[in-house]
Design an enzyme around this catalytic site. Structure first.
Site, PDB file in Angstrom:
ATOM      1  N   MET A 123       0.282  -1.046   0.451  1.00 17.93           N
ATOM      2  CA  MET A 123       0.137  -0.139  -0.392  1.00 17.93           C
ATOM      3  C   MET A 123       1.195   1.115  -0.047  1.00 17.93           C
ATOM      4  O   MET A 123       1.842   1.385   0.777  1.00 17.93           O
ATOM      5  CB  MET A 123      -0.989   0.031   1.178  1.00 17.93           C
ATOM      6  N   GLU A 124       0.121   2.248  -0.785  1.00 15.80           N
ATOM      7  CA  GLU A 124       1.252   4.090  -1.378  1.00 15.80           C
ATOM      8  C   GLU A 124       1.641   4.380  -0.384  1.00 15.80           C
ATOM      9  O   GLU A 124       1.081   5.517  -0.631  1.00 15.80           O
ATOM     10  CB  GLU A 124       0.884   3.595  -2.943  1.00 15.80           C
ATOM     11  N   HIS A 163       6.399   0.189  -8.284  1.00 17.65           N
ATOM     12  CA  HIS A 163       4.637   0.679  -7.945  1.00 17.65           C
ATOM     13  C   HIS A 163       4.306   1.332  -7.182  1.00 17.65           C
ATOM     14  O   HIS A 163       3.783   2.239  -7.918  1.00 17.65           O
ATOM     15  CB  HIS A 163       3.840  -0.952  -8.197  1.00 17.65           C
ATOM     16  N   GLU A 164       4.913   0.989  -6.450  1.00 18.06           N
ATOM     17  CA  GLU A 164       4.200   1.684  -4.754  1.00 18.06           C
ATOM     18  C   GLU A 164       5.110   3.285  -4.704  1.00 18.06           C
ATOM     19  O   GLU A 164       4.289   3.808  -4.317  1.00 18.06           O
ATOM     20  CB  GLU A 164       4.717   1.461  -3.037  1.00 18.06           C
ATOM     21  N   HIS A 188       3.538   5.790  -7.589  1.00 14.33           N
ATOM     22  CA  HIS A 188       2.026   6.642  -6.704  1.00 14.33           C
ATOM     23  C   HIS A 188       2.405   7.787  -5.805  1.00 14.33           C
ATOM     24  O   HIS A 188       1.586   8.254  -5.557  1.00 14.33           O
ATOM     25  CB  HIS A 188       1.491   5.547  -5.627  1.00 14.33           C
ATOM     26  N   GLU A 210      -4.086   3.523 -10.797  1.00 18.09           N
ATOM     27  CA  GLU A 210      -3.439   1.571 -10.542  1.00 18.09           C
ATOM     28  C   GLU A 210      -2.852   1.029 -11.670  1.00 18.09           C
ATOM     29  O   GLU A 210      -1.766   0.968 -11.494  1.00 18.09           O
ATOM     30  CB  GLU A 210      -3.930   0.528  -9.496  1.00 18.09           C
TER      31      GLU A 210
END
Length: 943
Positions: free
Chosen positions: A352-353, A386-387, A390, A409
């Site tokens: 979770m970012e 990915h995180e 963000h 996303e």
């Protein structure tokens, strides 16, 4: 531009327009994204004075009142919060873990109102001296109206405060509350995780606010556009450390509350951000951190044993390079002074970012070079990328509402490969997007139960509807469409557009560009492009895996797309063309005796079909010299052919013929594409007479690959030098064992037996553990299974535990599978975060599938009630356990389950069940139509 590369005049105009809009596209698509960060200069206020406790009550509300709706009214805006929380890391006399807290929020009145409506869920409030659940005062000399009453709307998750007078527009007020909640183990909101270290149970208090669970931790305006600054204070046991989005402010203060010695940690105010990004962790974790040479403090936190054994080192090594890469990519400096990354023993998502405090599953952050596989390492670097993506796109600029979640996303999924490629440049990891994102999205987006990337705001209202958006379409299709845009703009032009977005320019977009992109974003599905190389005719149609399915969702664009066509011919000529209509005639598509290959490197989000003669020429090229065709397109030909056959567009035997050349193929992507598509044949036929001939045919095809890797690894004693080869070695052994290649089963059992003899020294190569565990346990009995279970329970490496979790599902003993199923819903045996995965793994076993189906139907209420996000959990189960469904009886059972759920008080997984029903209907028709043909073709190959 390469020799012979042709750009048509219409394409030139379109690309020109796309080049202009590159500066604006991303921002305009989100329509109302917020502007760049800005700091709030107001000094935080602290209020006290609450005295008694009382549980909240619910008052029925008349329909159409503002508190009866799921969206907040547009009358108030939060500016900043003061939140203090004290989680108890030991149970109380009733055996409950609780937390208490105080929260104040500064509000600005935007429109006249005598109501304050704020999100609150599962919280009990202290009453004020005036016998209300909150206290309201004015700021800046403003006087506040009196509170007449407060009540709670459980369905819409609101606390409603009725005032005796209206608030004044432009004035600010301070709303203060004291509350109590349960620090439960439901993996949402403010929850607890636990682990054992040196025989002692340790409890972690942590958070997961996305999407609608911040309201479970404290009263707040829990919508993404309601950005505010958060001033956070945490009170915690002296032996623990507290983390939050902001950096700790000075030394922790030692205080006494209720005769308990506590540390009090205050944190720097956050950037102005959404509630779903707030995070805090209280634990006995330890850390490693970056050197003082970096301008951003990077810390990796986790269990002491894991950190001290070096499992966080890889994450620390790649985080700073990825951050710097994204700073250059976005042309925007990372806005925070630190980046904490925390590995949690219990976590529902992959990661979770949270801004400045990213939380992960352990296996998404930790990597052990001695025990973990290449796949584990690849997962860690892509999840981190990915995180971190963000931190800019999603955190710095944020969607107004969840209907545009795909842009958050999908974008992060796309650029995660760019960041990972920068960190690991020898892996060629960007090619894996085709397998991991494009083909994954194709499978779901070919269903009539799919959905557009972006929906209207009024179609995504309830927490359950929001939760259902966290799916393959949002992540993988979003990534695939953005990749397509980037490929045709070029990456540098695309990145310039992002820089403009991050600087907060207005929403300007030409009509023509809106038309192009809206067709990919505002309607579900994708086209199959059919090219007739005899006439030059090109056409498109909405691709549906179930051709007789009825599309009931209307589209303003009539399910037509503006399709970028790239192509090459056997004479090395290449070209590019836009298909802007349903059909078009394009002379360069005529080939004569040459073959034509379209969608080079699968840059476009569409499938390709050809006239029969061109299919034959492509198959001939594959069997004579397959390397002439780019490796990504070799995988594409297989994937397109099998899916076109499933959709009854081409004959199933043509699809099967694309696999004949695999006798000569050594590359990972074509083999992986073939195995994934053949998996459907295993699913449909592993309970029928077709299974034997299928095994025979595939055994002959995989034998050369098995021999190849045995040779280049010196009889399995070395690792292949190339990264992609290391991945394909796994395929070689897995398929060889599955199809009965001589020596494969003996190899896996030998490795596993050696481990059983010496549990402290695992001889199995890390890359091959998944395959070895599964095959050895399948070939063995209770002794092998019990040993695997003991190793699972003892494992201190999350990725290793996950491999054993899968391997245990492969046993052929029904009683062991039933015992395993019971373990999955016992948190003392299998962590809640892993339960759905374990159940789905068991359902992949031909013996386990009916056991799982009976188990889930009997206990679906029990296995979802403990999960705050039951829809996501149950949806994952349904998708996994119904893959084999291909009979009318199974269809009726599935429809009955849908009826049972509809008649209950639950609303879980409705979209997943609809998709499962659609897939089952398609499977039934496919088996009926193709079973005899497949059987005959496979039989012919063995003669």
């Amino acid at each position: 531009m390469g020799k012979g590369f042709y750009i048509s005049r219409p394409l030139g105009f379109v690309l020109c327009g796309l080049g202009i809009v590159a500066m604006l596209t991303i921002f305009s698509l989100s329509v109302v994204y917020t502007k760049e960060k800005r700091k709030n200069q107001v000094t935080a206020i602290n209020e006290t004075g609450m005295v008694t406790t009382a549980a909240p009550h619910t008052t029925p509300a008349p329909s159409n009142e503002p508190w009866d709706k799921y969206r907040l009214p547009d009358t108030l805006l939060p500016e900043y919060y003061n939140v203090t929380l004290w989680p108890r890391l030991v149970p109380d006399e009733q055996g409950m873990y609780i937390f208490t807290g105080t929260s104040g929020v500064a509000l600005t009145c935007i429109k006249e109102t005598n109501l304050i409506i704020i999100h609150s869920n599962k919280l009990n409030y202290t009453l004020t001296l005036e016998n209300h659940h909150a206290k309201l005062t004015g700021l800046g000399g403003t006087s506040a109206p009196a509170i007449l009453k407060t009540w709670f709307q459980t369905q819409t998750q609101f606390m409603v405060i009725l005032l005796n007078e209206k608030l004044e527009v432009g004035k600010s007020y301070w709303l203060y509350m004291e509350f109590r909640g349960e620090l439960s183990d439901d993996l949402a909101g403010f929850y607890r995780s636990q682990y054992t270290e040196n025989g002692v149970k340790k409890v972690v208090a942590t958070t997961q606010m996305q999407a609608t669970a911040a309201r479970n931790a404290f009263p707040c305006f829990d919508e993404p556009s309601m950005k505010a600054v958060f001033h956070l204070t945490l009170q915690h046991p002296p032996e623990t450390v507290a983390l939050a989005n902001g950096m700790e402010l000075g030394e922790c203060k030692l205080i006494t509350i209720e005769d308990k010695k506590l540390l009090q940690t205050r944190f720097k105010p956050t950037e102005k951000m959404s509630t779903y990004l707030l995070a805090f962790v209280i634990s006995e974790f330890t850390k490693i951190q970056s050197s003082e040479k970096t301008n951003v403090l990077i810390r990796i936190w986790g269990r002491k044993e894991a950190i001290e054994s070096g499992q966080g080192d890889y994450a620390l090594n790649v985080t700073f390079p990825i951050l710097k890469y994204f700073e250059n990519y976005y042309n925007t400096t990372y806005p925070l002074s630190k980046s904490d990354q925390v590995a949690l023993p219990d976590f529902a998502a992959g990661a979770m970012e949270n801004w400045g405090l990213v939380t992960y599953r352990e296996q998404s952050l930790f990597y052990d070079p001695k025990e973990s596989s290449n796949g584990d390492k690849e997962w860690v670097v892509t999840v981190i990328a990915h995180e971190l993506a963000h931190m800019w796109f999603g955190n710095l600029v944020t969607m107004r509402w969840w209907n545009d979640l795909w842009l958050n996303e999908g974008f992060a999924s796309y650029v995660s490969y760019l960041g990972a490629d920068y960190a690991e440049p020898t892996w060629n990891i960007k090619d894996l997007m085709v397998l991991q994102q494009v083909q994954r999205a194709f499978a779901v987006d070919a269903l009539v139960s799919s959905h557009p990337l972006s929906s209207r705001e009024d179609e995504v209202i309830t927490p359950d509807q929001i939760s259902q958006l966290f799916d393959t379409i949002t992540y993988s299709k979003g990534a695939a469409v953005l990749r397509m845009l980037s490929e045709f703009l070029t990456e540098s032009v695309f990145a310039k557009g992002l820089h403009v977005c991050l600087k907060g320019l207005g929403t300007i977009c030409t009509t023509s560009i809106k038309e192009i992109m809206n067709r990919w974003i505002l309607q579900m599905g994708y086209p199959v492009v059919t090219i007739d190389t005899r006439t030059g005719n090109i056409s498109q149609q909405h691709f549906l895996i179930h051709p007789e399915a009825v599309v009931e969702k209307p589209s303003d664009y009539n399910y037509e797309w503006f399709v970028p066509i790239t192509w090459m011919k056997s004479g090395s000529n290449m070209g590019q063309h836009w298909l802007l209509t349903k059909t078009a005639l394009y002379e360069p598509m005529k080939t004569g005796t040459d073959w034509l290959l379209a969608n080079l490197n699968v840059m476009g989000y569409y499938r390709v079909n050809y006239d029969p003669q061109n299919w034959e020429r492509l198959l001939t090229q594959l069997t004579t010299d397959h390397k002439v065709i780019p490796v990504l397109n070799r995988g594409q030909i297989i994937d397109d052919a099998f899916n076109l056959a499933r959709a009854q567009i081409i004959n199933i035997t043509l699809a099967l013929r694309t696999t004949k050349y695999l006798l000569k193929e050594k590359e990972y992507i074509p083999w992986e594409s073939a195995i994934r598509n053949l998996q459907y044949f295993f699913l449909m036929f592993d309970r029928t007479e077709v299974y034997g001939p299928l095994q025979t045919y595939l055994r002959r095809n995989v034998q050369p690959l098995f021999d190849h890797f045995q040779n280049i690894t010196s009889n399995w004693t070395q690792k292949p030098p190339r990264y992609m080869d290391q991945s394909n070695q796994i395929n070689a052994i897995s398929m060889a064992c599955r199809t009965g290649v001589k020596g494969c089963s003996e190899l896996t059992r030998m490795w596993y037996r050696q481990w059983m003899k010496n549990p402290d020294s695992n001889p199995i190569p890390p890359n091959l553990k998944n395959t070895v565990y599964c095959n050895a346990i399948a070939a063995g009995g209770v002794e092998e299974w019990d040993f695997g279970w003991q190793m699972f329970k003892k494992s201190t490496i999350a990725a290793e535990a996950e491999k054993l979790l899968y391997g245990l599902s492969c046993t052929k003993e029904p009683w062991l599978l039933n015992r395993y199923l019971e373990f999955t819903i016992d948190p003392k045996q299998v962590r809640k975060q892993d339960a759905a995965f374990a159940i789905v793994y068991i359902s992949g076993n031909v013996i386990g599938q009916p056991l799982v189906w009976d188990f889930v139907r009997a206990k679906w209420e029990q296995i979802t009630k403990d999960y705050d996000d039951g829809s996501f959990f149950f949806g994952r189960l349904i998708q996994g356990i119904t893959k084999k469904f291909s009979t009318e009886f199974e269809l009726k059972q599935l429809q009955r389950l849908k009826e049972d759920i509809a008649a209950s008080s639950f609303s879980f997984g409705t979209q997943a069940i609809e998709q499962a029903i659609e897939k089952t209907k398609a499977n039934i028709k496919w088996v009926s139509k193709n079973k005899a043909q497949v059987m005959n073709w496979l039989t012919e190959q063995s003669t």
